[in-house]
Design a protein around this motif. Structure first.
Motif, PDB file in Angstrom:
ATOM      1  N   PRO A 239       0.807  -1.230   0.000  1.00 48.68           N
ATOM      2  CA  PRO A 239       0.000   0.000   0.000  1.00 48.68           C
ATOM      3  C   PRO A 239       0.833   1.271   0.000  1.00 48.68           C
ATOM      4  O   PRO A 239       0.449   2.262  -0.626  1.00 48.68           O
ATOM      5  N   LEU A 240       1.986   1.248   0.673  1.00 49.60           N
ATOM      6  CA  LEU A 240       2.855   2.429   0.636  1.00 49.60           C
ATOM      7  C   LEU A 240       3.426   2.640  -0.761  1.00 49.60           C
ATOM      8  O   LEU A 240       3.559   3.783  -1.223  1.00 49.60           O
ATOM      9  N   ALA A 241       3.762   1.550  -1.454  1.00 46.98           N
ATOM     10  CA  ALA A 241       4.265   1.662  -2.823  1.00 46.98           C
ATOM     11  C   ALA A 241       3.194   2.219  -3.754  1.00 46.98           C
ATOM     12  O   ALA A 241       3.492   3.001  -4.667  1.00 46.98           O
ATOM     13  N   ILE A 242       1.950   1.822  -3.534  1.00 41.07           N
ATOM     14  CA  ILE A 242       0.835   2.362  -4.316  1.00 41.07           C
ATOM     15  C   ILE A 242       0.699   3.854  -4.048  1.00 41.07           C
ATOM     16  O   ILE A 242       0.575   4.663  -4.969  1.00 41.07           O
ATOM     17  N   ASP A 243       0.731   4.238  -2.769  1.00 39.66           N
ATOM     18  CA  ASP A 243       0.623   5.653  -2.403  1.00 39.66           C
ATOM     19  C   ASP A 243       1.760   6.475  -3.007  1.00 39.66           C
ATOM     20  O   ASP A 243       1.579   7.644  -3.356  1.00 39.66           O
ATOM     21  N   ALA A 244       2.950   5.858  -3.140  1.00 43.08           N
ATOM     22  CA  ALA A 244       4.126   6.560  -3.656  1.00 43.08           C
ATOM     23  C   ALA A 244       4.189   6.577  -5.176  1.00 43.08           C
ATOM     24  O   ALA A 244       5.162   7.063  -5.755  1.00 43.08           O
ATOM     25  N   GLY A 245       3.163   6.018  -5.827  1.00 43.00           N
ATOM     26  CA  GLY A 245       3.094   6.088  -7.284  1.00 43.00           C
ATOM     27  C   GLY A 245       3.954   5.096  -8.023  1.00 43.00           C
ATOM     28  O   GLY A 245       4.225   5.272  -9.218  1.00 43.00           O
ATOM     29  N   LEU A 246       4.361   4.014  -7.350  1.00 42.84           N
ATOM     30  CA  LEU A 246       5.203   3.030  -8.028  1.00 42.84           C
ATOM     31  C   LEU A 246       4.395   2.064  -8.877  1.00 42.84           C
ATOM     32  O   LEU A 246       4.923   1.473  -9.828  1.00 42.84           O
ATOM     33  N   GLY A 247       3.119   1.840  -8.535  1.00 41.44           N
ATOM     34  CA  GLY A 247       2.325   0.900  -9.307  1.00 41.44           C
ATOM     35  C   GLY A 247       0.963   0.675  -8.693  1.00 41.44           C
ATOM     36  O   GLY A 247       0.487   1.472  -7.875  1.00 41.44           O
ATOM     37  N   GLU A 248       0.329  -0.438  -9.092  1.00 36.95           N
ATOM     38  CA  GLU A 248      -0.989  -0.826  -8.598  1.00 36.95           C
ATOM     39  C   GLU A 248      -0.943  -2.283  -8.152  1.00 36.95           C
ATOM     40  O   GLU A 248      -0.025  -3.026  -8.516  1.00 36.95           O
ATOM     41  N   VAL A 249      -1.958  -2.694  -7.416  1.00 32.94           N
ATOM     42  CA  VAL A 249      -1.990  -4.072  -6.939  1.00 32.94           C
ATOM     43  C   VAL A 249      -2.743  -4.952  -7.937  1.00 32.94           C
ATOM     44  O   VAL A 249      -3.740  -4.531  -8.534  1.00 32.94           O
ATOM     45  N   GLY A 250      -2.239  -6.175  -8.136  1.00 32.52           N
ATOM     46  CA  GLY A 250      -2.831  -7.095  -9.089  1.00 32.52           C
ATOM     47  C   GLY A 250      -3.663  -8.175  -8.438  1.00 32.52           C
ATOM     48  O   GLY A 250      -3.793  -8.239  -7.210  1.00 32.52           O
ATOM     49  N   ARG A 251      -4.227  -9.053  -9.264  1.00 33.37           N
ATOM     50  CA  ARG A 251      -5.038 -10.157  -8.765  1.00 33.37           C
ATOM     51  C   ARG A 251      -4.252 -11.031  -7.786  1.00 33.37           C
ATOM     52  O   ARG A 251      -4.807 -11.563  -6.830  1.00 33.37           O
ATOM     53  N   HIS A 252      -2.960 -11.178  -8.012  1.00 32.05           N
ATOM     54  CA  HIS A 252      -2.131 -12.033  -7.155  1.00 32.05           C
ATOM     55  C   HIS A 252      -1.737 -11.358  -5.840  1.00 32.05           C
ATOM     56  O   HIS A 252      -0.990 -11.923  -5.044  1.00 32.05           O
ATOM     57  N   GLY A 253      -2.225 -10.150  -5.627  1.00 31.32           N
ATOM     58  CA  GLY A 253      -1.963  -9.454  -4.368  1.00 31.32           C
ATOM     59  C   GLY A 253      -0.626  -8.749  -4.320  1.00 31.32           C
ATOM     60  O   GLY A 253      -0.238  -8.235  -3.259  1.00 31.32           O
TER      61      GLY A 253
END
Length: 407
Positions: A239-253
């Protein structure tokens, strides 16, 4: 990094039910719950005994991809990881929250610099120390673990320095930024999953992320600011990586990045340095994962759901209150034990690991390209910015060698 301008959005793609969500304790991670089932004790690494027993059997049978040599390479690759942080226990080994080797006067007077210049300096230094991707976000307390595997709480306190007491891990309230770093793994090695070579690539990733986090933390402390290096400890990485704009979460979590897909390892440095946060991105991943089932189909543990995202967890290793695809983590870890090595099938088969090739279209249950296929667009950008070459529709793109600056 691929420029994020075309992907930037105001809010992260996840949804949180604030009434239902509670901070997650480490002792509900699969590593701990499976260890407790196996040993009767609440430990972090008890699960590994069964995996090592399977590894011994593999070596005795001299199985292809699981020979003595394969395991020897793997153990060597994991050495630095174990030296630095023992799989990321907080405030331990080289992941100590206090300065390691810095002269005390350097830690007492924060360097004065404009936030823009300071942020640029931190990102450039992160790349020097081994980061392949780096982003900054405000530290959202909901992503800090509530307790470690022994139920010692993580709390935010009115203290100038981070510290561990008998009662708690105390994080200063002034620590309000997280620097999130992604270290890319070798895609060719990952492709051999579930053989040992793929596990070796993961071990290299862990060792590299430990080097990067520890080095960056010492750099920040040398400039007079607080720095808490984290591998798999203290906070949730994705979630921190998502907040930092690195990417999104996939089906595999797992996190999926524009540059490397989910073929990355993540680490963090928490700090009170006045850095400028990056914005989250939306590259159309949620829509893509709705129609692609590759990771779920190729999961030997059947741990990845083929259903829609849900706010409700499906096992004790999940944390309810965030809408996402729920993964049965303990089932995944049980397969590791049987396999005698990590399994990374979900990363190996994910279309975003290499990029677009025509056969992947056959794995989609539907095709919605109203706004363009996310995989097509990402693959084009990878070729444009030098991450892949020969991105023809009829064959798998060729991944260019990584060009790291330093460590």
């Amino acid at each position: 990094m691929i420029p994020r301008k075309q992907y930037v959005v105001e809010r992260p793609g996840y949804e949180v039910n604030e009434e239902e969500y509670r901070r997650f304790p480490v002792h509900r991670q699969a590593f701990v719950t499976v260890s407790e089932e196996d040993t009767g004790e609440k430990v972090y690494m008890g699960w590994i005994e069964k995996m090592q027993a399977s590894a011994q059997k593999n070596m005795m049978r001299n199985l292809s991809g699981r020979t003595v040599v394969d395991y020897a390479v793997n153990f060597g690759a994991n050495t630095v990881n174990l030296i630095l942080g023992e799989y990321g226990f907080p405030n331990s080994h080289f992941l100590k929250w206090d300065p390691l080797y810095i002269p005390e006067p350097m830690t007492e007077h924060p360097v004065e610099m404009e936030p823009e210049k300071l942020t640029k300096l931190v990102k450039e230094t992160s790349e020097l120390y081994g980061a392949d991707l780096v982003g900054v976000t405000e530290l959202d307390e909901k992503w800090v673990y509530s307790e470690d595997h022994l139920s010692k709480p993580f709390v935010f306190a009115d203290t100038p320095r981070p510290r561990e007491t008998e009662e708690a891990f105390e994080i200063p309230k002034s620590v309000n930024r997280a620097i999130v770093i992604a270290v890319a793994m070798d895609a060719k090695m990952i492709e051999t999953s579930p053989e040992v070579t793929a596990s070796t690539s993961v071990a290299v990733g862990y060792s590299r992320m430990g080097i990067t986090a520890v080095s960056l933390a010492e750099f920040i402390r040398s400039l007079g600011y607080v720095a808490i290096p984290c591998m798999n400890d203290t906070t949730m990485s994705i979630p921190l990586a998502i907040d930092a704009g690195l990417g999104e979460v996939g089906r595999h979590g797992l996190l999926i990045t524009p540059e490397f897909g989910s073929n990355v390892r993540l680490c963090k440095v928490l700090t009170n340095m006045p850095l400028i946060p990056d914005q989250p991105i939306n590259m159309g991943l949620t829509e893509f994962c709705h129609q692609c089932m590759l990771c779920a189909v190729h999961c030997p543990a059947n741990a990845i759901t083929k259903e829609n995202p849900s706010f409700s967890g499906v096992c004790e290793n999940n944390n309810s209150g965030v809408k996402k695809w729920q993964v049965r983590s303990s089932d995944c870890l049980r397969f590791w034990q049987q396999n005698g090595a990590d399994c990374i099938n979900c990363i190996a088969v994910c279309p975003f690991t290499y990029g677009y090739e025509w056969s992947q279209c056959m794995e989609c249950v539907r095709c919605d390209t109203t706004h363009g296929c996310a995989l097509h667009i990402t693959t084009h950008l990878r070729e444009k910015h030098g991450y892949v070459k020969d991105a023809y529709w009829w064959e798998r793109p060729t991944i260019n060698p990584l060009t790291r600056k330093g460590l």
